[in-house]
Write a protein that holds these residues in place. Structure first.
Motif, PDB file in Angstrom:
ATOM      1  N   TYR A 125       0.830  -1.403   0.034  1.00 28.00           N
ATOM      2  CA  TYR A 125      -0.107  -0.017   0.022  1.00 28.00           C
ATOM      3  C   TYR A 125       0.931   1.133  -0.213  1.00 28.00           C
ATOM      4  O   TYR A 125       1.580   1.689   1.012  1.00 28.00           O
ATOM      5  CB  TYR A 125      -0.796   0.147   1.068  1.00 28.00           C
ATOM      6  CG  TYR A 125      -1.587   1.192   1.497  1.00 28.00           C
ATOM      7  CD1 TYR A 125      -1.966   1.950   0.493  1.00 28.00           C
ATOM      8  CD2 TYR A 125      -1.659   1.698   3.029  1.00 28.00           C
ATOM      9  CE1 TYR A 125      -2.784   3.234   0.874  1.00 28.00           C
ATOM     10  CE2 TYR A 125      -2.386   2.838   3.219  1.00 28.00           C
ATOM     11  CZ  TYR A 125      -2.756   3.688   2.404  1.00 28.00           C
ATOM     12  OH  TYR A 125      -3.405   4.698   2.894  1.00 28.00           O
ATOM     13  N   THR A 126       0.973   2.239  -1.089  1.00 32.11           N
ATOM     14  CA  THR A 126       1.867   3.139  -1.354  1.00 32.11           C
ATOM     15  C   THR A 126       0.916   4.527  -1.273  1.00 32.11           C
ATOM     16  O   THR A 126       1.181   5.330  -0.991  1.00 32.11           O
ATOM     17  CB  THR A 126       2.570   3.221  -2.379  1.00 32.11           C
ATOM     18  OG1 THR A 126       1.704   3.165  -3.691  1.00 32.11           O
ATOM     19  CG2 THR A 126       3.299   1.665  -2.784  1.00 32.11           C
ATOM     20  N   GLY A 127      -0.170   4.187  -1.518  1.00 32.17           N
ATOM     21  CA  GLY A 127      -1.292   5.337  -1.832  1.00 32.17           C
ATOM     22  C   GLY A 127      -1.122   5.838  -3.062  1.00 32.17           C
ATOM     23  O   GLY A 127      -1.845   7.010  -3.383  1.00 32.17           O
ATOM     24  N   TRP A 128      -0.491   5.192  -4.111  1.00 28.64           N
ATOM     25  CA  TRP A 128      -0.342   5.862  -5.426  1.00 28.64           C
ATOM     26  C   TRP A 128      -1.908   5.881  -6.161  1.00 28.64           C
ATOM     27  O   TRP A 128      -1.855   6.675  -7.219  1.00 28.64           O
ATOM     28  CB  TRP A 128       0.818   5.119  -6.040  1.00 28.64           C
ATOM     29  CG  TRP A 128       1.729   6.300  -6.667  1.00 28.64           C
ATOM     30  CD1 TRP A 128       1.700   6.453  -8.203  1.00 28.64           C
ATOM     31  CD2 TRP A 128       2.772   7.160  -5.858  1.00 28.64           C
ATOM     32  NE1 TRP A 128       3.000   7.623  -7.909  1.00 28.64           N
ATOM     33  CE2 TRP A 128       3.480   7.736  -6.701  1.00 28.64           C
ATOM     34  CE3 TRP A 128       2.958   7.224  -4.412  1.00 28.64           C
ATOM     35  CZ2 TRP A 128       4.326   8.635  -6.377  1.00 28.64           C
ATOM     36  CZ3 TRP A 128       3.856   7.805  -4.052  1.00 28.64           C
ATOM     37  CH2 TRP A 128       4.629   8.761  -4.918  1.00 28.64           C
ATOM     38  N   SER A 129      -2.454   4.955  -5.768  1.00 23.34           N
ATOM     39  CA  SER A 129      -3.895   5.060  -6.427  1.00 23.34           C
ATOM     40  C   SER A 129      -4.533   6.595  -6.531  1.00 23.34           C
ATOM     41  O   SER A 129      -5.439   6.716  -7.425  1.00 23.34           O
ATOM     42  CB  SER A 129      -4.709   4.053  -6.012  1.00 23.34           C
ATOM     43  OG  SER A 129      -5.066   4.348  -4.451  1.00 23.34           O
TER      44      SER A 129
ATOM     45  N   TYR B  86       5.870   6.281  -9.557  1.00 23.94           N
ATOM     46  CA  TYR B  86       5.537   5.597  -8.402  1.00 23.94           C
ATOM     47  C   TYR B  86       6.752   4.960  -7.466  1.00 23.94           C
ATOM     48  O   TYR B  86       7.853   4.683  -8.301  1.00 23.94           O
ATOM     49  CB  TYR B  86       4.657   4.425  -8.791  1.00 23.94           C
ATOM     50  CG  TYR B  86       5.166   3.517  -9.965  1.00 23.94           C
ATOM     51  CD1 TYR B  86       5.751   2.429  -9.631  1.00 23.94           C
ATOM     52  CD2 TYR B  86       4.569   3.817 -11.285  1.00 23.94           C
ATOM     53  CE1 TYR B  86       6.379   1.684 -10.765  1.00 23.94           C
ATOM     54  CE2 TYR B  86       5.112   3.088 -12.095  1.00 23.94           C
ATOM     55  CZ  TYR B  86       5.944   2.004 -11.981  1.00 23.94           C
ATOM     56  OH  TYR B  86       6.501   1.483 -13.089  1.00 23.94           O
ATOM     57  N   PRO B  87       6.676   4.550  -6.411  1.00 18.92           N
ATOM     58  CA  PRO B  87       7.720   3.548  -5.737  1.00 18.92           C
ATOM     59  C   PRO B  87       7.716   2.399  -6.047  1.00 18.92           C
ATOM     60  O   PRO B  87       6.675   2.031  -6.544  1.00 18.92           O
ATOM     61  CB  PRO B  87       7.409   3.799  -4.234  1.00 18.92           C
ATOM     62  CG  PRO B  87       6.458   4.875  -4.070  1.00 18.92           C
ATOM     63  CD  PRO B  87       5.642   5.085  -5.395  1.00 18.92           C
TER      64      PRO B  87
ATOM     65  N   THR C 166       0.207   0.346  -7.540  1.00 16.42           N
ATOM     66  CA  THR C 166       1.177   1.118  -8.518  1.00 16.42           C
ATOM     67  C   THR C 166       0.998   0.465  -9.829  1.00 16.42           C
ATOM     68  O   THR C 166       0.220  -0.875 -10.065  1.00 16.42           O
ATOM     69  CB  THR C 166       2.322   1.265  -8.077  1.00 16.42           C
ATOM     70  OG1 THR C 166       2.749  -0.230  -8.268  1.00 16.42           O
ATOM     71  CG2 THR C 166       2.601   1.788  -6.589  1.00 16.42           C
ATOM     72  N   LEU C 167       1.580   1.134 -11.001  1.00 18.33           N
ATOM     73  CA  LEU C 167       1.450   0.569 -12.485  1.00 18.33           C
ATOM     74  C   LEU C 167       2.291  -0.612 -12.477  1.00 18.33           C
ATOM     75  O   LEU C 167       1.892  -1.630 -13.193  1.00 18.33           O
ATOM     76  CB  LEU C 167       2.167   1.593 -13.312  1.00 18.33           C
ATOM     77  CG  LEU C 167       1.869   1.362 -14.699  1.00 18.33           C
ATOM     78  CD1 LEU C 167       0.446   1.728 -14.976  1.00 18.33           C
ATOM     79  CD2 LEU C 167       2.639   2.567 -15.568  1.00 18.33           C
ATOM     80  N   SER C 168       3.278  -0.875 -11.803  1.00 21.34           N
ATOM     81  CA  SER C 168       4.239  -2.095 -11.845  1.00 21.34           C
ATOM     82  C   SER C 168       5.042  -2.189 -10.756  1.00 21.34           C
ATOM     83  O   SER C 168       5.208  -1.273  -9.918  1.00 21.34           O
ATOM     84  CB  SER C 168       4.963  -1.888 -13.246  1.00 21.34           C
ATOM     85  OG  SER C 168       5.916  -2.793 -13.235  1.00 21.34           O
TER      86      SER C 168
ATOM     87  N   GLU D 120      -1.752  -5.577 -10.186  1.00 23.95           N
ATOM     88  CA  GLU D 120      -1.307  -4.175 -10.493  1.00 23.95           C
ATOM     89  C   GLU D 120      -2.574  -3.204 -10.547  1.00 23.95           C
ATOM     90  O   GLU D 120      -3.561  -3.728 -10.794  1.00 23.95           O
ATOM     91  CB  GLU D 120      -0.251  -4.174 -11.583  1.00 23.95           C
ATOM     92  CG  GLU D 120       0.809  -4.908 -11.623  1.00 23.95           C
ATOM     93  CD  GLU D 120       1.361  -5.121 -12.745  1.00 23.95           C
ATOM     94  OE1 GLU D 120       2.819  -5.436 -12.936  1.00 23.95           O
ATOM     95  OE2 GLU D 120       1.128  -4.741 -13.960  1.00 23.95           O
ATOM     96  N   ASN D 121      -2.314  -2.043  -9.848  1.00 23.29           N
ATOM     97  CA  ASN D 121      -3.255  -1.012 -10.204  1.00 23.29           C
ATOM     98  C   ASN D 121      -4.448  -1.243  -9.281  1.00 23.29           C
ATOM     99  O   ASN D 121      -5.527  -1.147  -9.686  1.00 23.29           O
ATOM    100  CB  ASN D 121      -3.744  -0.884 -11.336  1.00 23.29           C
ATOM    101  CG  ASN D 121      -2.881  -0.570 -12.647  1.00 23.29           C
ATOM    102  OD1 ASN D 121      -1.847   0.548 -12.295  1.00 23.29           O
ATOM    103  ND2 ASN D 121      -2.647  -0.896 -13.912  1.00 23.29           N
ATOM    104  N   LEU D 122      -4.112  -1.728  -7.922  1.00 21.53           N
ATOM    105  CA  LEU D 122      -5.141  -1.945  -6.945  1.00 21.53           C
ATOM    106  C   LEU D 122      -5.552  -0.274  -6.292  1.00 21.53           C
ATOM    107  O   LEU D 122      -4.827   0.653  -6.550  1.00 21.53           O
ATOM    108  CB  LEU D 122      -4.663  -2.859  -5.864  1.00 21.53           C
ATOM    109  CG  LEU D 122      -4.614  -4.354  -6.191  1.00 21.53           C
ATOM    110  CD1 LEU D 122      -3.707  -5.100  -5.018  1.00 21.53           C
ATOM    111  CD2 LEU D 122      -5.861  -4.831  -6.249  1.00 21.53           C
TER     112      LEU D 122
END
Length: 224
Positions: free
Chosen positions: A117-121, A132-133, A155-157, A182-184
């Motif tokens: 969970y990076t928050g990148w969504s 993204y990280p 994230t994308l990847s 990916e991309n959750l």
């Protein structure tokens, strides 16, 4: 009977609001028939196997690897999840084993789906989503040693676009028969749910696409 509260972890497939990996097919959904003209509605759908929230099968990178229709659903349906909070990571920085993930090692085990969970969504469908990280190859190797076979990200990847390690993380995970999601989205809600008593569960459901290297999915979580 108390109703089950479901957290949707899936981005809407919206042609006007999408992030697409560079070079991948664009999403198109076009009317073929309409109710006013034909009495029923049908749309044509065109997209890549790695569009939106999706899963990578081993055959995405591994010659003669397992295809998406060959994946056992028990790897993906009603599995316990471990959500790791990485929202402190900066754009285009590595997610490492020693600094970021090793502290969760005892909770990683066979059958658990690991969700990063990076928050990148929050940046979905914006240029910032591409910054993204990304996961360090060594970290991916260490995760697999715990028995985890399914790794998901918002994230994308897991690999950096045009990074020094190429597609090293993909090759490590998929090369061992693992799966990458990916991309959750909405992992924040799932992370909060994880703090409550009981097991946090997820299902990630692909289409049965014969001989394909991946599939869009409907992913969702709940508290057991």
């Amino acid at each position: 009977m108390e109703s089950l509260s479901i957290i949707d972890l899936t981005h809407t497939l919206d042609p006007d609001k999408m992030s697409i990996y560079p070079g991948d097919p664009l999403l198109a959904c076009c009317p073929v028939t309409t109710i006013p003209q034909d009495g029923y509605a049908v749309n044509s759908l065109s997209l890549g196997t790695h569009t939106g929230t999706h899963i990578d099968a081993p055959s995405h990178f591994i010659a003669n690897g397992t295809t998406i229709d060959q994946i056992a659903l028990d790897m993906l349906v009603a599995r316990p999840a471990l959500v790791v909070d990485l929202t402190y990571k900066k754009p285009e920085t590595k997610i490492s084993w020693d600094s970021d993930l090793a502290k969760y090692k005892e909770r990683m085990k066979e059958g658990v789906i690991l969700l990063l969970y990076t928050g990148w969504s929050a940046y979905w469908a914006t240029p910032a989503y591409m910054d993204y990280p990304y996961l360090d190859k060594h970290a991916a190797e260490q995760i697999l040693l715990t028995g985890v076979k399914v790794i998901g990200l918002d994230t994308l990847s897991p690999d950096q676009i045009d990074g020094d390690e190429g597609y090293g993380v993909h090759e490590v995970i998929l090369g061992t028969g693992g799966l990458i999601v990916e991309n959750l989205t909405n992992l924040k809600a799932l992370a909060e749910l994880q703090q409550e008593e009981g097991a946090t569960m997820v299902s990630i459901v692909p289409l049965t696409l014969k001989d394909c290297d991946g599939s869009p999915v409907r992913a969702f979580g709940w508290k057991a």
